[in-house]
Design an enzyme around this catalytic site. Structure first.
Site, PDB file in Angstrom:
ATOM      1  CG  HIS A 252      59.637  91.951  22.315  1.00 54.04           C
ATOM      2  ND1 HIS A 252      58.429  91.403  21.948  1.00 54.04           N
ATOM      3  CD2 HIS A 252      60.544  91.465  21.434  1.00 54.04           C
ATOM      4  CE1 HIS A 252      58.600  90.632  20.890  1.00 54.04           C
ATOM      5  NE2 HIS A 252      59.881  90.649  20.551  1.00 54.04           N
ATOM      6  CD  GLU A 253      64.374  92.100  20.990  1.00 49.43           C
ATOM      7  OE1 GLU A 253      64.789  90.923  20.870  1.00 49.43           O
ATOM      8  OE2 GLU A 253      63.610  92.628  20.172  1.00 49.43           O
ATOM      9  CG  HIS A 256      62.632  87.019  21.992  1.00 52.69           C
ATOM     10  ND1 HIS A 256      61.665  86.176  21.508  1.00 52.69           N
ATOM     11  CD2 HIS A 256      62.506  88.169  21.287  1.00 52.69           C
ATOM     12  CE1 HIS A 256      60.977  86.799  20.552  1.00 52.69           C
ATOM     13  NE2 HIS A 256      61.464  88.013  20.409  1.00 52.69           N
ATOM     14  CD  GLU A 330      59.096  87.938  17.711  1.00 49.82           C
ATOM     15  OE1 GLU A 330      59.028  89.007  18.352  1.00 49.82           O
ATOM     16  OE2 GLU A 330      60.171  87.333  17.537  1.00 49.82           O
ATOM     17  CG  ASP A 334      54.676  91.399  21.650  1.00 45.39           C
ATOM     18  OD1 ASP A 334      55.817  91.909  21.650  1.00 45.39           O
ATOM     19  OD2 ASP A 334      53.943  91.378  20.640  1.00 45.39           O
TER      20      ASP A 334
END
Ligand SMILES: [Zn+2]
Length: 390
Positions: A252-253, A256, A330, A334
């Site tokens: 997930h990070e 980003h 976000e 995801d």
């Protein structure tokens, strides 16, 4: 109030089994207590601001700092904001102590010792005074030289400042408070290594931070730009989650990063700074903004205070817009994790983090729209499942 009323004493259907009955009752108590505490802090803050406005204390302080600095623009402004800053620190200190040691302590989150707490306070005071002092000095000097049109140049300086902070936050600021270590050898590292290869992210940029020094709550974040980029995992996260769940959170990070969210948010804050300086320049040299605060002549410091009070509702609007963008990001991060087949691991990881932090499962939808930078757990699970079905 809406948010408090939306709190549900029974678990949402989709999350039955997430908490047992006792733990959920504890979550409800934690939420109620934080909500009540927030109302007290807000009420006290508004009262203080009203007292300051009705007694004209801002004007008095401005007059006094100008007198004892022989009307030096730079020194009177620095002194004025130095005093306001310290007064504000003193005002918020008891609330912080109560929050850390009473509320967080009672629910078993707090790991901060009084010694760490005092050191943290002093260090952040020092950092804020240095950074804020330098920035304010530059802005005031520019105003002294360029007059009314200073704001375009000052805006540029602030933007450079934000860029530098963004790039060096992990190297300059974080080490004052925490230890960051590269990920150690072992199963987790091997698994992460294989994921890093698949997603094309350099493993050297993954660090573990000792969040457990202060709280049992778990977290992970992405920071920095270009070669300074890094993913930071809390040691508490590593203790609580399975290897696959950690890889999912990490994915997930990295999502980003792959979607350039840091850069995007940076552009947004640059535009925001530009808007703020433009509006601020309107209040300068205008005696009415000084008189409203109890002053008797135009003043840079009083203009800045007037501006920050008047900007609050505008800031609320820009905040809502920034949160819309952040929540969209976000979901994107995801679904990046989802594309690597990590949807289920991410859902179970998110559930663990939520339960561990006793997060509110049923915030009011309007509260989410205005204040939440992240979608709720339910929203994220729904999106991830929908994606899995496609
Ligand atoms: Zn995120």
């Amino acid at each position: 109030m809406l948010n408090r009323r939306a709190a549900s004493p029974s678990l949402p259907l989709e999350l039955v089994g997430l908490y047992d009955k006792e733990k959920y009752a504890e979550q409800q108590r934690y939420f109620a207590e934080n909500n009540r505490f927030g109302s007290i802090v807000n009420t006290a803050t508004i009262l203080v601001i009203l007292i300051l406005l009705f007694t004209g204390l801002f004007g008095w302080l401005d007059e006094w700092t100008r007198e004892i600095t022989s009307d030096s623009l730079l020194w009177s402004t620095l002194l004025f904001f130095g005093i306001l800053f310290l007064a504000n620190e003193l005002f918020s200190l008891p609330f912080e102590v109560y929050d850390t040691f009473v509320i967080e302590g009672r629910f078993g989150f707090n790991k901060t010792t009084p010694k760490t707490f005092i050191a943290d306070q002093l260090k952040s005071l020092f950092v804020s005074l240095i950074l804020g002092g330098v920035l304010l000095t530059i802005i005031v000097l520019l105003y002294g030289w360029l007059g009314h049109r200073f704001w375009v140049v000052a805006c540029g300086v602030v933007i450079v400042f934000i860029l530098l902070l963004n790039m060096f936050y992990s190297q300059w600021i974080v080490p004052l408070f925490n230890k960051q270590t590269p990920l150690g050898e072992g199963e987790l590292r091997t698994e992460i290594e294989s994921f890093a290869k698949r997603s094309g992210f350099c493993l050297d940029n993954i660090f573990v931070i000792d969040g457990s020094r202060r709280s049992t709550k778990a977290n992970a974040y992405f920071s920095g730009l270009g070669s300074r980029k890094r993913v930071v995992l809390y040691d508490t996260l590593i203790d609580e989650l399975t290897t696959e769940e950690i890889v999912a959170v990490l994915a997930h990070e990295i999502g980003h990063y792959k979607h350039r969210h840091t850069l995007q948010m940076l552009v947004v804050s640059v535009l925001n700074v530009f808007l703020m300086f433009y509006l601020f320049s309107w209040t300068l040299d205008n005696i009415q903004f000084a008189e409203a605060l109890g002053g008797s002549r135009p003043s840079f410091a009083l203009s800045l205070v007037s501006f920050s009070l008047l900007y609050t509702p505008i800031g609320l609007v820009t905040g809502v817009l920034i949160n819309v963008l952040s929540r969209k990001n976000e979901y994107q991060a995801d679904s990046f994790a989802g594309r690597f087949g990590l949807s289920e691991a991410l859902v179970s990881g998110l559930k663990k983090i939520t339960v561990k932090a006793l997060s509110n499962l049923t915030p009011h939808p309007l509260y989410v729209k205005v204040y939440y930078s992240h979608p709720t757990l339910l929203q994220r699970i729904a999106k991830l499942y929908k994606m899995g079905k496609k």
